[in-house]
Design an enzyme around this catalytic site. Sequence first.
Site, PDB file in Angstrom:
ATOM      1  N   GLN A  66       0.804  -1.221   0.000  1.00  0.00           N
ATOM      2  CA  GLN A  66       0.000   0.000   0.000  1.00  0.00           C
ATOM      3  C   GLN A  66       0.835   1.268   0.000  1.00  0.00           C
ATOM      4  O   GLN A  66       0.319   2.353  -0.289  1.00  0.00           O
ATOM      5  CB  GLN A  66      -0.962   0.017   1.197  1.00  0.00           C
ATOM      6  CG  GLN A  66      -0.295   0.060   2.559  1.00  0.00           C
ATOM      7  CD  GLN A  66      -0.117  -1.308   3.174  1.00  0.00           C
ATOM      8  OE1 GLN A  66      -0.007  -2.305   2.458  1.00  0.00           O
ATOM      9  NE2 GLN A  66      -0.103  -1.371   4.497  1.00  0.00           N
ATOM     10  N   ASN A  89       0.402  -6.926  -5.566  1.00  0.00           N
ATOM     11  CA  ASN A  89      -0.860  -7.432  -6.084  1.00  0.00           C
ATOM     12  C   ASN A  89      -1.168  -6.715  -7.398  1.00  0.00           C
ATOM     13  O   ASN A  89      -0.439  -5.808  -7.810  1.00  0.00           O
ATOM     14  CB  ASN A  89      -1.994  -7.306  -5.054  1.00  0.00           C
ATOM     15  CG  ASN A  89      -2.367  -5.867  -4.727  1.00  0.00           C
ATOM     16  OD1 ASN A  89      -2.243  -4.957  -5.552  1.00  0.00           O
ATOM     17  ND2 ASN A  89      -2.840  -5.637  -3.508  1.00  0.00           N
ATOM     18  N   THR A 117       0.066 -11.183  -7.059  1.00  0.00           N
ATOM     19  CA  THR A 117      -1.112 -11.880  -6.550  1.00  0.00           C
ATOM     20  C   THR A 117      -2.365 -11.241  -7.136  1.00  0.00           C
ATOM     21  O   THR A 117      -2.430 -10.028  -7.342  1.00  0.00           O
ATOM     22  CB  THR A 117      -1.163 -11.842  -5.014  1.00  0.00           C
ATOM     23  OG1 THR A 117      -1.131 -10.484  -4.560  1.00  0.00           O
ATOM     24  CG2 THR A 117       0.034 -12.583  -4.427  1.00  0.00           C
ATOM     25  N   LYS A 121      -8.346 -14.929  -8.296  1.00  0.00           N
ATOM     26  CA  LYS A 121      -7.834 -15.506  -9.545  1.00  0.00           C
ATOM     27  C   LYS A 121      -6.481 -16.182  -9.350  1.00  0.00           C
ATOM     28  O   LYS A 121      -5.909 -16.709 -10.303  1.00  0.00           O
ATOM     29  CB  LYS A 121      -7.727 -14.419 -10.616  1.00  0.00           C
ATOM     30  CG  LYS A 121      -9.069 -13.830 -11.043  1.00  0.00           C
ATOM     31  CD  LYS A 121      -8.897 -12.747 -12.093  1.00  0.00           C
ATOM     32  CE  LYS A 121      -8.245 -11.507 -11.509  1.00  0.00           C
ATOM     33  NZ  LYS A 121      -8.145 -10.400 -12.506  1.00  0.00           N
ATOM     34  N   ASP A 150       0.639 -11.168   3.002  1.00  0.00           N
ATOM     35  CA  ASP A 150       1.827 -11.459   3.811  1.00  0.00           C
ATOM     36  C   ASP A 150       1.999 -12.963   3.994  1.00  0.00           C
ATOM     37  O   ASP A 150       3.120 -13.484   3.963  1.00  0.00           O
ATOM     38  CB  ASP A 150       1.711 -10.784   5.176  1.00  0.00           C
ATOM     39  CG  ASP A 150       1.705  -9.269   5.078  1.00  0.00           C
ATOM     40  OD1 ASP A 150       2.493  -8.727   4.283  1.00  0.00           O
ATOM     41  OD2 ASP A 150       0.913  -8.632   5.782  1.00  0.00           O
TER      42      ASP A 150
END
Length: 217
Positions: A66, A89, A117, A121, A150
Amino acid sequence: ANTDLVNNQISSFYTGAMAHAAEIRLHDLPFKADLVVISPNDPKAMYQYSLECQELGLPYLFDPSQQVVRNPGEQLRVGVEGAQSLFVNEYEYELLQKHTCLSEEQILNHVKYMVVTCGEKGARIYADGKQYLVPVIPPTCIADPTGVGDAFRGGFLRGYDLGFDWPVCGRMGALAATYVLEQHGTQNHHYTPAEFVARYRQHFDDQGVLDALLANS
């Protein structure tokens, strides 16, 4: 993080001691680390750790998460270009490319491997000039997605440390993530090595390599 009924999240965070993270210096470590994980932290500290790793010749995994939105683009670029590996991600990956002005090809030219990630999906592993698709492990229930990324990284790195191939590493990450998804809170899940291996083998054939986890338990 605040999570709604369809698992969208809004993060709110009090920095506390993290505001002093840049006071910690890798130069002061009494040992040479095998791998440094640079994960979300004070932006100044993340940039400092990237530079220190490069100066000291320490391999590092870069996982800005983030903090992609808080770190200046040029500092993110330094982090990516010196990293051994990158974890993000899908959403973070788009922002990372936008803020660093680096294409996927350029990023892959810098890192040994990259993991993206993709929620329900699964995940994609980019390594050795190939792309490996990692499926999700079906959860028994969905309680809370906080900490799933994590956990994926932790499971993946355990496999990587043991020298497993990329698909096995990815599937270990996926299973570790599923355990977190099934519980409220980031560290309320638990499992033994035997339970982990047994559940893995319900979905995949590891050809016996996960016996190493049992031998080391």
